[in-house]
Scaffold this motif. Structure first.
Motif, PDB file in Angstrom:
ATOM      1  N   LEU A  79      47.474  32.984 -31.299  1.00 56.61           N
ATOM      2  CA  LEU A  79      47.621  33.124 -33.022  1.00 56.61           C
ATOM      3  C   LEU A  79      47.264  32.376 -33.718  1.00 56.61           C
ATOM      4  O   LEU A  79      46.465  32.587 -34.683  1.00 56.61           O
ATOM      5  CB  LEU A  79      48.866  33.727 -33.263  1.00 56.61           C
ATOM      6  N   MET A  80      47.334  31.190 -33.582  1.00 59.85           N
ATOM      7  CA  MET A  80      46.743  30.005 -34.185  1.00 59.85           C
ATOM      8  C   MET A  80      45.384  30.036 -34.143  1.00 59.85           C
ATOM      9  O   MET A  80      44.723  29.721 -35.216  1.00 59.85           O
ATOM     10  CB  MET A  80      47.387  28.688 -33.765  1.00 59.85           C
ATOM     11  N   GLN A  81      44.772  30.264 -33.173  1.00 64.73           N
ATOM     12  CA  GLN A  81      43.208  30.411 -32.637  1.00 64.73           C
ATOM     13  C   GLN A  81      42.860  31.536 -33.689  1.00 64.73           C
ATOM     14  O   GLN A  81      41.695  31.464 -34.319  1.00 64.73           O
ATOM     15  CB  GLN A  81      42.963  30.449 -31.511  1.00 64.73           C
ATOM     16  N   GLU A  82      43.394  32.550 -33.684  1.00 65.35           N
ATOM     17  CA  GLU A  82      42.961  33.717 -34.135  1.00 65.35           C
ATOM     18  C   GLU A  82      43.055  33.571 -35.987  1.00 65.35           C
ATOM     19  O   GLU A  82      42.010  33.929 -36.610  1.00 65.35           O
ATOM     20  CB  GLU A  82      43.962  34.802 -34.275  1.00 65.35           C
ATOM     21  N   HIS A  83      44.000  32.976 -36.342  1.00 63.69           N
ATOM     22  CA  HIS A  83      44.159  32.722 -37.821  1.00 63.69           C
ATOM     23  C   HIS A  83      43.159  31.742 -38.216  1.00 63.69           C
ATOM     24  O   HIS A  83      42.482  31.671 -39.449  1.00 63.69           O
ATOM     25  CB  HIS A  83      45.646  32.225 -38.261  1.00 63.69           C
ATOM     26  N   PHE A  84      43.029  30.555 -37.474  1.00 64.63           N
ATOM     27  CA  PHE A  84      41.945  29.579 -37.791  1.00 64.63           C
ATOM     28  C   PHE A  84      40.472  30.163 -37.865  1.00 64.63           C
ATOM     29  O   PHE A  84      39.641  30.015 -39.020  1.00 64.63           O
ATOM     30  CB  PHE A  84      42.042  28.538 -36.590  1.00 64.63           C
ATOM     31  N   ASN A  85      40.035  31.038 -36.940  1.00 65.13           N
ATOM     32  CA  ASN A  85      38.734  31.726 -37.094  1.00 65.13           C
ATOM     33  C   ASN A  85      38.678  32.766 -38.212  1.00 65.13           C
ATOM     34  O   ASN A  85      37.803  32.975 -38.776  1.00 65.13           O
ATOM     35  CB  ASN A  85      38.464  32.168 -35.596  1.00 65.13           C
ATOM     36  N   GLU A  86      39.592  33.612 -38.222  1.00 64.72           N
ATOM     37  CA  GLU A  86      39.814  34.603 -39.261  1.00 64.72           C
ATOM     38  C   GLU A  86      39.990  34.184 -40.727  1.00 64.72           C
ATOM     39  O   GLU A  86      39.148  34.839 -41.449  1.00 64.72           O
ATOM     40  CB  GLU A  86      40.311  35.689 -38.729  1.00 64.72           C
ATOM     41  N   TYR A 128      41.128  31.058 -42.157  1.00 63.23           N
ATOM     42  CA  TYR A 128      40.791  29.840 -42.873  1.00 63.23           C
ATOM     43  C   TYR A 128      39.184  29.379 -42.564  1.00 63.23           C
ATOM     44  O   TYR A 128      38.538  29.295 -43.833  1.00 63.23           O
ATOM     45  CB  TYR A 128      41.707  28.794 -42.115  1.00 63.23           C
ATOM     46  N   MET A 129      38.874  29.436 -41.334  1.00 64.71           N
ATOM     47  CA  MET A 129      37.468  28.852 -41.191  1.00 64.71           C
ATOM     48  C   MET A 129      36.373  29.928 -41.409  1.00 64.71           C
ATOM     49  O   MET A 129      35.035  29.691 -41.712  1.00 64.71           O
ATOM     50  CB  MET A 129      37.109  28.451 -39.945  1.00 64.71           C
ATOM     51  N   GLU A 130      36.847  31.045 -41.326  1.00 61.68           N
ATOM     52  CA  GLU A 130      35.834  32.454 -41.559  1.00 61.68           C
ATOM     53  C   GLU A 130      34.510  32.367 -40.532  1.00 61.68           C
ATOM     54  O   GLU A 130      33.662  32.543 -41.227  1.00 61.68           O
ATOM     55  CB  GLU A 130      35.574  32.589 -43.214  1.00 61.68           C
ATOM     56  N   SER A 131      34.906  31.988 -39.210  1.00 63.28           N
ATOM     57  CA  SER A 131      33.936  31.655 -38.427  1.00 63.28           C
ATOM     58  C   SER A 131      32.763  32.626 -38.094  1.00 63.28           C
ATOM     59  O   SER A 131      31.669  32.379 -37.960  1.00 63.28           O
ATOM     60  CB  SER A 131      34.490  31.497 -37.083  1.00 63.28           C
ATOM     61  N   GLU A 132      32.937  33.823 -38.652  1.00 62.87           N
ATOM     62  CA  GLU A 132      31.859  34.684 -38.834  1.00 62.87           C
ATOM     63  C   GLU A 132      30.987  34.534 -39.709  1.00 62.87           C
ATOM     64  O   GLU A 132      29.518  34.508 -39.598  1.00 62.87           O
ATOM     65  CB  GLU A 132      32.301  36.531 -38.692  1.00 62.87           C
ATOM     66  N   LYS A 133      31.616  33.909 -40.780  1.00 61.38           N
ATOM     67  CA  LYS A 133      30.625  33.782 -41.979  1.00 61.38           C
ATOM     68  C   LYS A 133      30.135  32.136 -41.811  1.00 61.38           C
ATOM     69  O   LYS A 133      28.855  32.020 -42.149  1.00 61.38           O
ATOM     70  CB  LYS A 133      31.229  34.048 -43.493  1.00 61.38           C
ATOM     71  N   PHE A 134      30.610  31.391 -41.162  1.00 61.52           N
ATOM     72  CA  PHE A 134      30.491  30.008 -41.317  1.00 61.52           C
ATOM     73  C   PHE A 134      30.737  29.639 -39.691  1.00 61.52           C
ATOM     74  O   PHE A 134      31.760  29.265 -39.313  1.00 61.52           O
ATOM     75  CB  PHE A 134      31.437  29.052 -42.208  1.00 61.52           C
TER      76      PHE A 134
END
Length: 181
Positions: free
Chosen positions: A74-81, A83-89
């Motif tokens: 769940l931390m990994q999911e929250h981090f990417n979606e 906080y980091m917005e990994s799709e955008k960045f």
């Protein structure tokens, strides 16, 4: 014939010297740690990439944000979606320079100052840090740690979980470089 031989020897020598001034790492370890009273958060990646030009001291370091692994899924999911917005960045990157001159051909341990621009979450910020470099038989091992203020990179923490995430995270990097072939 002698001129041709000397020309070929010169070209080969220049090519070897040029190749040795570029060092690469494809499996750099990057981690960050956030500690609060409520919870510790740690993310780790072992697939960062980096290049150092030993002649100029220029360094580039890049890591895909989705490569960070966490103990809790769940931390990994929250981090990417969230906080980091990994799709955008999709990645974080450091472009800088080793300010302390060293002889990369000479075995030894060196403390060097590194400065440059860190891009996280699409926001550039200048950083300075001290790195430990070890040169041993043509392999360069670099280690560095520095603090990153989350707000400086436009990462918003919802008030609901504000107590779970520290204002600063400790970022650690370890990379082993070899000459580019």
């Amino acid at each position: 014939m002698k001129k041709i031989y000397l020309s070929v020897l010169f070209i080969v020598t220049v090519s070897v010297v040029r190749a040795q001034q570029i060092l690469i790492c494809n499996n750099a370890k990057v981690s960050f740690f956030s500690s609060t009273v409520m919870e510790d958060i740690e993310g780790k990646s072992a697939v960062g990439g980096s290049v150092i030009d030993t002649k100029s001291g220029n360094i580039i370091f890049k890591v895909k944000n989705t490569s960070f692994q966490f103990k809790k899924k769940l931390m990994q999911e929250h981090f990417n979606e969230n906080y980091m917005e990994s799709e955008k960045f999709p990645s974080s990157e450091f472009k800088g320079k080793i300010k302390t001159p060293i002889d990369f051909q000479k075995d030894g341990n060196y403390k060097v100052e590194i400065e440059g621009i860190l891009n996280i979450h699409g926001v550039n910020k200048a950083y300075k840090s001290i790195a430990d470099l070890t040169v041993n038989k043509g392999i360069l091992v670099a280690k560095a740690a520095f603090k990153v203020k989350i707000a400086d990179h436009g990462i918003e923490i919802p008030t609901l979980v504000f107590k779970n995430i520290a204002e600063y995270v400790e970022v650690s990097v370890q990379a082993s470089y070899i000459a580019k072939k």
